[in-house]
Design an enzyme around this catalytic site. Sequence first.
Site, PDB file in Angstrom:
ATOM      1  CG  ASP A  84      12.462 -39.086   7.896  1.00 15.07           C
ATOM      2  OD1 ASP A  84      13.149 -39.954   8.463  1.00 15.07           O
ATOM      3  OD2 ASP A  84      12.703 -38.672   6.746  1.00 15.07           O
ATOM      4  N   GLY A  85      13.584 -38.315  10.872  1.00 13.00           N
ATOM      5  CA  GLY A  85      14.661 -37.472  11.380  1.00 13.00           C
ATOM      6  C   GLY A  85      15.223 -37.879  12.741  1.00 13.00           C
ATOM      7  NE  ARG A 144      17.601 -36.912   8.515  1.00 10.82           N
ATOM      8  CZ  ARG A 144      16.647 -36.687   7.616  1.00 10.82           C
ATOM      9  NH1 ARG A 144      16.682 -35.593   6.872  1.00 10.82           N
ATOM     10  NH2 ARG A 144      15.673 -37.556   7.450  1.00 10.82           N
ATOM     11  CG  HIS A 203      14.978 -44.972  16.472  1.00 13.44           C
ATOM     12  ND1 HIS A 203      14.483 -44.248  15.418  1.00 13.44           N
ATOM     13  CD2 HIS A 203      15.961 -45.762  15.959  1.00 13.44           C
ATOM     14  CE1 HIS A 203      15.146 -44.586  14.307  1.00 13.44           C
ATOM     15  NE2 HIS A 203      16.046 -45.491  14.616  1.00 13.44           N
ATOM     16  CG  ASN A 250      12.047 -48.184   7.754  1.00 11.24           C
ATOM     17  OD1 ASN A 250      11.036 -47.716   8.262  1.00 11.24           O
ATOM     18  ND2 ASN A 250      12.871 -47.428   7.026  1.00 11.24           N
ATOM     19  NE  ARG A 257       9.623 -37.794   4.949  1.00 10.80           N
ATOM     20  CZ  ARG A 257       9.912 -38.928   4.334  1.00 10.80           C
ATOM     21  NH1 ARG A 257       9.092 -39.415   3.441  1.00 10.80           N
ATOM     22  NH2 ARG A 257      11.027 -39.586   4.608  1.00 10.80           N
ATOM     23  CB  SER A 297       8.941 -42.796   2.452  1.00 11.37           C
ATOM     24  OG  SER A 297       9.912 -41.804   2.248  1.00 11.37           O
TER      25      SER A 297
HETATM   26  C1  IPE Z   1       9.858 -43.213   6.343  1.00 10.10           C
HETATM   27  O1  IPE Z   1      11.094 -42.742   6.742  1.00 10.10           O
HETATM   28  C2  IPE Z   1       9.466 -44.399   7.184  1.00 10.10           C
HETATM   29  C3  IPE Z   1       9.131 -44.108   8.569  1.00 10.10           C
HETATM   30  C4  IPE Z   1       9.078 -42.929   9.116  1.00 10.10           C
HETATM   31  C5  IPE Z   1       8.800 -45.264   9.359  1.00 10.10           C
HETATM   32  P1  IPE Z   1      12.438 -43.241   6.041  1.00 10.10           P
HETATM   33  O2  IPE Z   1      13.544 -42.534   6.716  1.00 10.10           O
HETATM   34  O3  IPE Z   1      12.493 -44.714   6.036  1.00 10.10           O
HETATM   35  O4  IPE Z   1      12.236 -42.738   4.549  1.00 10.10           O
HETATM   36  P2  IPE Z   1      13.299 -42.408   3.412  1.00 10.10           P
HETATM   37  O5  IPE Z   1      14.257 -43.544   3.358  1.00 10.10           O
HETATM   38  O6  IPE Z   1      13.982 -41.132   3.796  1.00 10.10           O
HETATM   39  O7  IPE Z   1      12.485 -42.235   2.178  1.00 10.10           O
HETATM   40  C1  IPE Z   2      12.451 -42.138  11.402  1.00 12.02           C
HETATM   41  O1  IPE Z   2      13.688 -41.587  11.630  1.00 12.02           O
HETATM   42  C2  IPE Z   2      12.202 -43.402  12.216  1.00 12.02           C
HETATM   43  C3  IPE Z   2      12.078 -44.620  11.421  1.00 12.02           C
HETATM   44  C4  IPE Z   2      12.168 -44.747  10.132  1.00 12.02           C
HETATM   45  C5  IPE Z   2      11.866 -45.850  12.196  1.00 12.02           C
HETATM   46  P1  IPE Z   2      14.946 -42.091  10.803  1.00 12.02           P
HETATM   47  O2  IPE Z   2      15.520 -43.268  11.513  1.00 12.02           O
HETATM   48  O3  IPE Z   2      14.575 -42.319   9.393  1.00 12.02           O
HETATM   49  O4  IPE Z   2      15.928 -40.854  10.948  1.00 12.02           O
HETATM   50  P2  IPE Z   2      16.807 -40.208   9.788  1.00 12.02           P
HETATM   51  O5  IPE Z   2      15.889 -39.920   8.648  1.00 12.02           O
HETATM   52  O6  IPE Z   2      17.853 -41.200   9.440  1.00 12.02           O
HETATM   53  O7  IPE Z   2      17.358 -38.955  10.401  1.00 12.02           O
HETATM   54 MG    MG Z   3      14.577 -41.200   7.716  1.00  8.14          MG
END
Ligand code: IPE
Ligand code: IPE
Ligand code: MG
Length: 251
Positions: A27-28, A31, A44, A75, A195, A203
Amino acid sequence: MESTRLRDRPTDLDPLRLPAHVAVIMDGNGRWAKGRGQPRIFGHRRGVDILKDLLRCCKDWGIGTLTAYAFSTENWGRPIEEVDFLMLLFERVLRRELREMMLEGVKISFVGDLQALPRSLQSEIEQAMTQTKDNTAVEFVVATNYGGRQEILQACRQLAAQAQRGELDPAQINDALFEKHLYTAGTQDPDLLIRTSGEMRLSNFLLWQMAYTELYVTDTLWPDFDRAEFHQALLAYQARERRFGRVETKK
Ligand code: IPE
Ligand code: IPE
Ligand code: MG
């Protein structure tokens, strides 16, 4: 990158107490990109490089299985441009990395509702799974269009249908039988979940499988999660006492 120098397993890690299976909620990415004034897809892309190095690290340090959460059933609710980009990215990366996965002995598999993915991605997935199925150096499980609740429900549906046909006595349903109907059948439960980016939630990831998994959350954003960060997560894991509901073990 400083951390790529950590080719060998750090000596402060006990090789006998490494997790056999590590799962990651990557995640992240968004951001991370935003912090650099870049579009989310920039994060990504970088996230893929990080995942690739983490997989190699698992192999180098003797961790047998890595499961990565790439795309959740929720997603799909993101802007269409981002969803399309991710699907294309998965497809391109699979095609590009297949040769190297063969060279490195990676066995790749996918968990999730794969039927709902673009057809071209489905065929890359099929090809990668078939080609790498006999590799033994490291197992790499990618959760794509994965949802823990959805996985449990489809297992329930299969079992209910068997019972309805008179092929199964509901009293026979136990942990072992139920697990055979999960996408992860045949893979042991994760020992450690990492995480990134600070969120304290699952999630919808591996809800059944993580009943006794050790949880590690770091504020580090996924695109910054390098070998040095992984080392820290493993040190934290080795400092835990896993009791599985029993009492403290005597030292
Ligand atoms: C969890 O991240 C899913 C993946 C890393 C693929 P999200 O960014 O979708 O989760 P939430 O929305 O913060 O719970
Ligand atoms: C995780 O990063 C990747 C996927 C869910 C595919 P995010 O896209 O959720 O990044 P943030 O949480 O918005 O920073
Ligand atoms: Mg995220």
